[in-house]
Design a protein around this motif. Structure first.
Motif, mmCIF file in Angstrom:
data_model
loop_
_atom_site.group_PDB
_atom_site.id
_atom_site.type_symbol
_atom_site.label_atom_id
_atom_site.label_comp_id
_atom_site.label_asym_id
_atom_site.label_seq_id
_atom_site.Cartn_x
_atom_site.Cartn_y
_atom_site.Cartn_z
ATOM 1 N N ASN A 26 -5.657 0.670 4.639
ATOM 2 C CA ASN A 26 -6.967 0.116 4.272
ATOM 3 C C ASN A 26 -7.243 0.247 2.779
ATOM 4 O OD1 ASN A 26 -7.689 -0.736 6.914
ATOM 5 N ND2 ASN A 26 -8.111 1.403 7.414
ATOM 6 N N ASP A 47 -4.210 -11.103 3.094
ATOM 7 C CA ASP A 47 -5.097 -10.579 4.138
ATOM 8 C C ASP A 47 -5.627 -9.198 3.752
ATOM 9 O OD1 ASP A 47 -2.449 -9.656 4.344
ATOM 10 O OD2 ASP A 47 -2.661 -9.219 6.478
ATOM 11 N N THR A 48 -5.106 -8.614 2.673
ATOM 12 C CA THR A 48 -5.611 -7.352 2.144
ATOM 13 C C THR A 48 -6.958 -7.624 1.468
ATOM 14 O OG1 THR A 48 -3.332 -6.683 1.689
ATOM 15 C CG2 THR A 48 -5.082 -5.422 0.589
ATOM 16 N N ALA A 61 -4.108 -1.112 -3.274
ATOM 17 C CA ALA A 61 -2.920 -1.946 -3.110
ATOM 18 C C ALA A 61 -2.423 -2.386 -4.493
ATOM 19 C CB ALA A 61 -3.262 -3.162 -2.255
ATOM 20 N N GLU A 68 2.320 1.256 7.446
ATOM 21 C CA GLU A 68 1.060 1.094 8.175
ATOM 22 C C GLU A 68 -0.036 0.696 7.191
ATOM 23 O OE1 GLU A 68 -1.027 5.135 8.956
ATOM 24 O OE2 GLU A 68 1.126 5.488 9.133
ATOM 25 N N ASN A 69 -1.081 0.089 7.701
ATOM 26 C CA ASN A 69 -2.198 -0.336 6.877
ATOM 27 C C ASN A 69 -3.047 0.884 6.537
ATOM 28 O OD1 ASN A 69 -4.453 -1.420 5.706
ATOM 29 N ND2 ASN A 69 -4.704 -3.037 7.216
ATOM 30 N N GLY A 114 0.334 -11.403 1.325
ATOM 31 C CA GLY A 114 -0.494 -10.232 1.565
ATOM 32 C C GLY A 114 -1.954 -10.442 1.235
ATOM 33 N N GLN A 145 0.854 -1.181 0.000
ATOM 34 C CA GLN A 145 0.000 0.000 0.000
ATOM 35 C C GLN A 145 0.891 1.232 0.000
ATOM 36 O OE1 GLN A 145 -3.125 -0.206 2.919
ATOM 37 N NE2 GLN A 145 -3.318 -2.401 2.679
#
Length: 182
Positions: free
Chosen positions: A106, A141-142, A43, A103-104, A139, A36
């Motif tokens: 989102n 989990d994105t 992403a 950092e995520n 990845g 990201q």
């Protein structure tokens, strides 16, 4: 300036570009992963060194299209030159460290982007190549944004029923979560 590059994501789909002399190959010591960035809203794929992994992709000649056009397509990436055989001297794009957020944010994966990538892998490497793409990418989990009805990815194409099923089956295999557009 002439030269060749190694594509490991959407560049595997020859329907998204006009580069010539496409050659399927495998690069040892690398792994794909979803990243990201503050420079993008979604992403995107990148690579990271991993001595226990390998990734399939295509080598292509830049030719008359030139590096400037490819660099523009690959914004938020740095172009690096590989020094491993059999791809020594071939360029590859890796997400710029300055662009990648630790950092995520989102930011979802666009399903239309994933569809494009998987379509290319299916056309070049078959069903085993699609399985290899999912297994050599981290990845998952994105979340994946289901934008198939109205693709947001600019190089999205139509998938056959077989290709759509391959994408959907492999999304389930890796346990990824699909989210609806808002």
């Amino acid at each position: 300036m002439t030269g060749s590059f190694f594509g490991y994501g959407s560049l595997v789909n020859a329907g998204t570009h006009s580069y010539q002399n496409l050659r399927p190959t495998t690069l040892q010591g690398w792994r794909r992963h979803w990243v990201q960035s503050s420079q993008r809203d979604v992403a995107f794929l990148s690579v990271t060194p991993d001595p226990l992994s390998s990734i399939s992709g295509l080598v292509a000649d830049v030719g008359d299209i030139g590096w400037d056009a490819l660099d523009l397509r690959e914004a938020a990436y740095d172009r690096l030159v590989l020094d491993v055989e059999p791809l020594s001297g071939v360029a590859m794009y890796k997400a710029s460290a300055a662009a990648v957020s630790l950092e995520n944010l989102n930011q979802p994966i666009l399903l239309s982007y994933l569809d494009c990538v998987v379509q290319g892998f299916h056309q070049v490497f078959g069903t085993d190549g699609v399985r290899g793409f999912f297994r050599s990418t981290s990845g998952w989990d994105t979340p994946i944004l289901n934008d198939r009805a109205t693709p947001l990815y600019p190089r999205a194409g139509l998938l056959s029923d077989t290709e759509t099923a391959l994408v959907d089956d492999h999304i389930n295999m890796v346990g990824a979560r699909i989210i609806a557009p808002t």
